[in-house]
Design an enzyme around this catalytic site. Structure first.
Site, PDB file in Angstrom:
ATOM      1  N   GLY A 182      15.745  29.757 -12.563  1.00 30.59           N
ATOM      2  CA  GLY A 182      16.974  29.036 -12.908  1.00 30.59           C
ATOM      3  C   GLY A 182      18.168  29.943 -12.674  1.00 30.59           C
ATOM      4  O   GLY A 182      18.148  30.800 -11.794  1.00 30.59           O
ATOM      5  N   ILE A 207      19.406  32.447 -14.509  1.00 32.63           N
ATOM      6  CA  ILE A 207      19.139  33.880 -14.700  1.00 32.63           C
ATOM      7  C   ILE A 207      18.090  34.360 -13.695  1.00 32.63           C
ATOM      8  O   ILE A 207      18.227  35.437 -13.104  1.00 32.63           O
ATOM      9  CB  ILE A 207      18.699  34.158 -16.153  1.00 32.63           C
ATOM     10  CG1 ILE A 207      19.815  33.752 -17.128  1.00 32.63           C
ATOM     11  CG2 ILE A 207      18.348  35.634 -16.347  1.00 32.63           C
ATOM     12  CD1 ILE A 207      19.401  33.718 -18.596  1.00 32.63           C
ATOM     13  N   ARG A 228      11.697  34.038 -23.842  1.00 30.35           N
ATOM     14  CA  ARG A 228      11.400  33.839 -25.260  1.00 30.35           C
ATOM     15  C   ARG A 228      10.028  34.440 -25.568  1.00 30.35           C
ATOM     16  O   ARG A 228       9.082  34.293 -24.777  1.00 30.35           O
ATOM     17  CB  ARG A 228      11.373  32.339 -25.599  1.00 30.35           C
ATOM     18  CG  ARG A 228      12.754  31.713 -25.709  1.00 30.35           C
ATOM     19  CD  ARG A 228      13.512  32.224 -26.930  1.00 30.35           C
ATOM     20  NE  ARG A 228      14.861  31.664 -27.053  1.00 30.35           N
ATOM     21  CZ  ARG A 228      15.961  32.234 -26.588  1.00 30.35           C
ATOM     22  NH1 ARG A 228      15.916  33.387 -25.939  1.00 30.35           N
ATOM     23  NH2 ARG A 228      17.144  31.670 -26.772  1.00 30.35           N
ATOM     24  N   ASP A 249      12.072  42.145 -24.160  1.00 40.11           N
ATOM     25  CA  ASP A 249      13.332  41.988 -24.882  1.00 40.11           C
ATOM     26  C   ASP A 249      13.151  41.038 -26.057  1.00 40.11           C
ATOM     27  O   ASP A 249      13.946  41.058 -26.996  1.00 40.11           O
ATOM     28  CB  ASP A 249      14.411  41.426 -23.945  1.00 40.11           C
ATOM     29  CG  ASP A 249      15.761  41.313 -24.639  1.00 40.11           C
ATOM     30  OD1 ASP A 249      16.198  42.332 -25.213  1.00 40.11           O
ATOM     31  OD2 ASP A 249      16.355  40.228 -24.635  1.00 40.11           O
ATOM     32  N   GLU A 257      10.408  37.277 -34.152  1.00 47.13           N
ATOM     33  CA  GLU A 257      11.487  38.250 -34.354  1.00 47.13           C
ATOM     34  C   GLU A 257      12.062  38.144 -35.771  1.00 47.13           C
ATOM     35  O   GLU A 257      12.166  37.031 -36.274  1.00 47.13           O
ATOM     36  CB  GLU A 257      12.592  38.006 -33.320  1.00 47.13           C
ATOM     37  CG  GLU A 257      12.113  38.253 -31.909  1.00 47.13           C
ATOM     38  CD  GLU A 257      13.120  37.782 -30.851  1.00 47.13           C
ATOM     39  OE1 GLU A 257      14.252  37.407 -31.202  1.00 47.13           O
ATOM     40  OE2 GLU A 257      12.745  37.796 -29.671  1.00 47.13           O
ATOM     41  N   HIS A 264      15.951  41.851 -28.674  1.00 51.27           N
ATOM     42  CA  HIS A 264      16.578  40.611 -28.158  1.00 51.27           C
ATOM     43  C   HIS A 264      18.057  40.901 -27.839  1.00 51.27           C
ATOM     44  O   HIS A 264      18.963  40.334 -28.438  1.00 51.27           O
ATOM     45  CB  HIS A 264      16.449  39.469 -29.187  1.00 51.27           C
ATOM     46  CG  HIS A 264      16.636  38.118 -28.569  1.00 51.27           C
ATOM     47  ND1 HIS A 264      15.965  37.005 -29.001  1.00 51.27           N
ATOM     48  CD2 HIS A 264      17.420  37.692 -27.538  1.00 51.27           C
ATOM     49  CE1 HIS A 264      16.325  35.951 -28.284  1.00 51.27           C
ATOM     50  NE2 HIS A 264      17.217  36.348 -27.391  1.00 51.27           N
TER      51      HIS A 264
HETATM   52  P1  NDP Z   1      17.927  27.504 -16.586  1.00 47.40           P
HETATM   53  O1  NDP Z   1      17.806  26.195 -17.265  1.00 47.40           O
HETATM   54  O2  NDP Z   1      18.991  27.697 -15.552  1.00 47.40           O
HETATM   55  O3  NDP Z   1      16.533  27.909 -15.919  1.00 47.40           O
HETATM   56  C1  NDP Z   1      15.314  27.702 -16.539  1.00 47.40           C
HETATM   57  C2  NDP Z   1      14.237  27.691 -15.464  1.00 47.40           C
HETATM   58  O4  NDP Z   1      12.965  27.600 -16.094  1.00 47.40           O
HETATM   59  C3  NDP Z   1      14.364  26.519 -14.509  1.00 47.40           C
HETATM   60  O5  NDP Z   1      14.312  27.001 -13.192  1.00 47.40           O
HETATM   61  C4  NDP Z   1      13.182  25.634 -14.856  1.00 47.40           C
HETATM   62  O6  NDP Z   1      12.670  24.982 -13.679  1.00 47.40           O
HETATM   63  C5  NDP Z   1      12.181  26.626 -15.414  1.00 47.40           C
HETATM   64  N1  NDP Z   1      11.290  25.975 -16.400  1.00 47.40           N
HETATM   65  C6  NDP Z   1      11.652  25.242 -17.480  1.00 47.40           C
HETATM   66  N2  NDP Z   1      10.574  24.789 -18.119  1.00 47.40           N
HETATM   67  C7  NDP Z   1       9.499  25.232 -17.433  1.00 47.40           C
HETATM   68  C8  NDP Z   1       8.084  25.073 -17.591  1.00 47.40           C
HETATM   69  N3  NDP Z   1       7.573  24.353 -18.601  1.00 47.40           N
HETATM   70  N4  NDP Z   1       7.273  25.674 -16.690  1.00 47.40           N
HETATM   71  C9  NDP Z   1       7.778  26.396 -15.676  1.00 47.40           C
HETATM   72  N5  NDP Z   1       9.109  26.580 -15.467  1.00 47.40           N
HETATM   73  C10 NDP Z   1       9.954  26.004 -16.335  1.00 47.40           C
HETATM   74  O7  NDP Z   1      18.115  28.564 -17.764  1.00 47.40           O
HETATM   75  P2  NDP Z   1      18.709  30.035 -17.697  1.00 47.40           P
HETATM   76  O8  NDP Z   1      18.177  30.729 -16.488  1.00 47.40           O
HETATM   77  O9  NDP Z   1      20.162  30.026 -17.947  1.00 47.40           O
HETATM   78  O10 NDP Z   1      18.013  30.645 -19.019  1.00 47.40           O
HETATM   79  C11 NDP Z   1      16.595  30.669 -19.135  1.00 47.40           C
HETATM   80  C12 NDP Z   1      16.170  31.072 -20.534  1.00 47.40           C
HETATM   81  O11 NDP Z   1      16.448  32.438 -20.759  1.00 47.40           O
HETATM   82  C13 NDP Z   1      16.908  30.392 -21.694  1.00 47.40           C
HETATM   83  O12 NDP Z   1      16.423  29.105 -21.958  1.00 47.40           O
HETATM   84  C14 NDP Z   1      16.684  31.345 -22.844  1.00 47.40           C
HETATM   85  O13 NDP Z   1      15.525  30.990 -23.560  1.00 47.40           O
HETATM   86  C15 NDP Z   1      16.449  32.682 -22.158  1.00 47.40           C
HETATM   87  N6  NDP Z   1      17.536  33.612 -22.461  1.00 47.40           N
HETATM   88  C16 NDP Z   1      17.236  34.810 -23.057  1.00 47.40           C
HETATM   89  C17 NDP Z   1      18.243  35.696 -23.377  1.00 47.40           C
HETATM   90  C18 NDP Z   1      17.935  37.000 -24.018  1.00 47.40           C
HETATM   91  O14 NDP Z   1      18.800  37.547 -24.702  1.00 47.40           O
HETATM   92  N7  NDP Z   1      16.746  37.550 -23.823  1.00 47.40           N
HETATM   93  C19 NDP Z   1      19.660  35.392 -23.124  1.00 47.40           C
HETATM   94  C20 NDP Z   1      19.851  34.143 -22.432  1.00 47.40           C
HETATM   95  C21 NDP Z   1      18.824  33.299 -22.135  1.00 47.40           C
HETATM   96  P3  NDP Z   1      11.901  23.558 -13.778  1.00 47.40           P
HETATM   97  O15 NDP Z   1      12.722  22.699 -14.691  1.00 47.40           O
HETATM   98  O16 NDP Z   1      11.843  23.094 -12.362  1.00 47.40           O
HETATM   99  O17 NDP Z   1      10.548  23.854 -14.334  1.00 47.40           O
END
Ligand code: NDP
Length: 311
Positions: free
Chosen positions: A152, A154, A231, A255, A260, A278
């Site tokens: 996605g 990130i 997560r 991370d 947590e 985190h």
């Molecule tokens: P996006 O929504 O842009 O990307 C999420 C990606 O995950 C998509 O490409 C999606 O593709 C894929 N995905 C979702 N569900 C599934 C699944 N069941 N199986 C396989 N792939 C899946 O989100 P971001 O990139 O902006 O953020 C991603 C996550 O990072 C956040 O939801 C958050 O939990 C985590 N995060 C962690 C942080 C930290 O401090 N460690 C900070 C910010 C974010 P598709 O739908 O095609 O499956």
């Protein structure tokens, strides 16, 4: 009429002073008895909540806020926000995408280097007066295979950085991205088998909980390293600990953890593990931008405008 806003989670420093200017602000105390007393007193008046992705919006709290119209959360994860219950009540929900993408991607790359080049262990050695003693050697990142679970916002930013390390990039998610040339795997298992480093950056929640299980870890194998910036619950943590202890994977940089801020004792003793609290979005700039979006979303709602970054 000035709306009553509840601050229900830790906020970036720029949030409270600004909200205080525009709203009647109630900051939820951290001890439960005082928090309960505050909710009993002001709960029915609360029209907006400011929270964060980790603290979220517990159902118990939601149930005590009958006049709630809008929730603005600092962070992108919605797994703790009880989105379905909020949506069922017609509550608008905003998060803070995009502003954190680059910093979280930087942290992912930093973690990959930290675990493979033993940066944390080497630093501990120097501070303890041990210099090179017992350190051994690290392993290379440049030119290796990076598997990304979740390409996605990130994930793409991680991939862009990994290209500069000449890494060979593959990914898995439910739907392939038509506009990238990275190798797509339609299963996580085959991605893990095709990775030297497997980086997790999918959202949390029931669809991803426990997705990185024993089979996936074994496919990653004894030369493979797991990096989790998504997560904690996405990884079967007891299986990860077993795989690390038995040398069935090479290392891990985490991370995020399943429960947590609880850290499993076993992880604390492993030199091939890098742990962070985190903290992937933890830069001054990122937190200020996230905080500003929380404020701007709440202000937009109470000015009768659409949310800037709705879920
Ligand atoms: P996006 O929504 O842009 O990307 C999420 C990606 O995950 C998509 O490409 C999606 O593709 C894929 N995905 C979702 N569900 C599934 C699944 N069941 N199986 C396989 N792939 C899946 O989100 P971001 O990139 O902006 O953020 C991603 C996550 O990072 C956040 O939801 C958050 O939990 C985590 N995060 C962690 C942080 C930290 O401090 N460690 C900070 C910010 C974010 P598709 O739908 O095609 O499956």
């Amino acid at each position: 009429m000035t709306a009553d806003i509840l601050v229900a989670g830790r906020m970036p420093a720029n949030v409270i002073p600004q909200l205080d200017q525009h709203f009647h602000l109630h900051v939820l105390p951290t001890d439960k008895a005082s928090a309960d007393a505050m909710i009993r007193e002001v709960g029915t008046r609360i029209r907006g909540v400011a929270t964060n992705a980790a603290q979220g919006l517990p159902l118990e709290l939601l149930d005590q806020l009958p006049g709630l119209e809008v929730v603005a959360s600092s962070g992108i994860g919605t797994d703790a926000l009880n989105l379905n219950a909020a949506k069922a009540r017609g509550i608008h929900v905003a998060v803070t995408p995009d502003v954190l993408t680059n910093d979280v991607a930087d942290a992912g790359i930093a973690l990959m280097l930290a675990v493979s080049r033993k940066l944390c262990m080497a630093e501990r050695n120097v501070r303890a007066g041990r210099w090179l003693k017992g350190l051994g050697l690290g392993y290379r990142v440049t030119g290796k295979r990076l598997g990304i679970l979740g390409l996605g916002r990130i994930g793409r930013a991680v991939a862009k950085r990994a290209e500069a390390f000449d890494m060979s990039i593959a990914y898995h998610q439910r739907t392939p991205n038509p506009d990238v040339s990275y190798r797509y795997h339609d299963s996580l298992l085959s991605l893990a088998a095709d990775s030297d480093f497997l980086m997790i950056i999918v959202p949390g929640g029931p669809a991803t909980d426990g997705m990185v299980n024993r089979e996936v870890l074994d496919a990653l194998g004894p030369d493979g390293t797991l990096i989790n910036i998504g997560r904690g619950a996405t990884v079967d943590e007891p299986e990860l600990i077993r795989a690390l202890a038995e040398g069935r994977i090479r290392g891990a940089a985490l991370d995020v953890l399943a429960n947590e801020p609880h850290v499993p004792e076993a992880l604390l003793t492993m030199d091939n593990v890098v742990l962070q609290p985190h903290f992937a979005s933890g830069t001054e700039e990122c937190r200020a931008e996230m905080g500003q979006l929380v404020v701007d979303n709440l202000r937009a709602h109470f000015d009768g405008k659409p949310l800037l970054t709705p879920v």
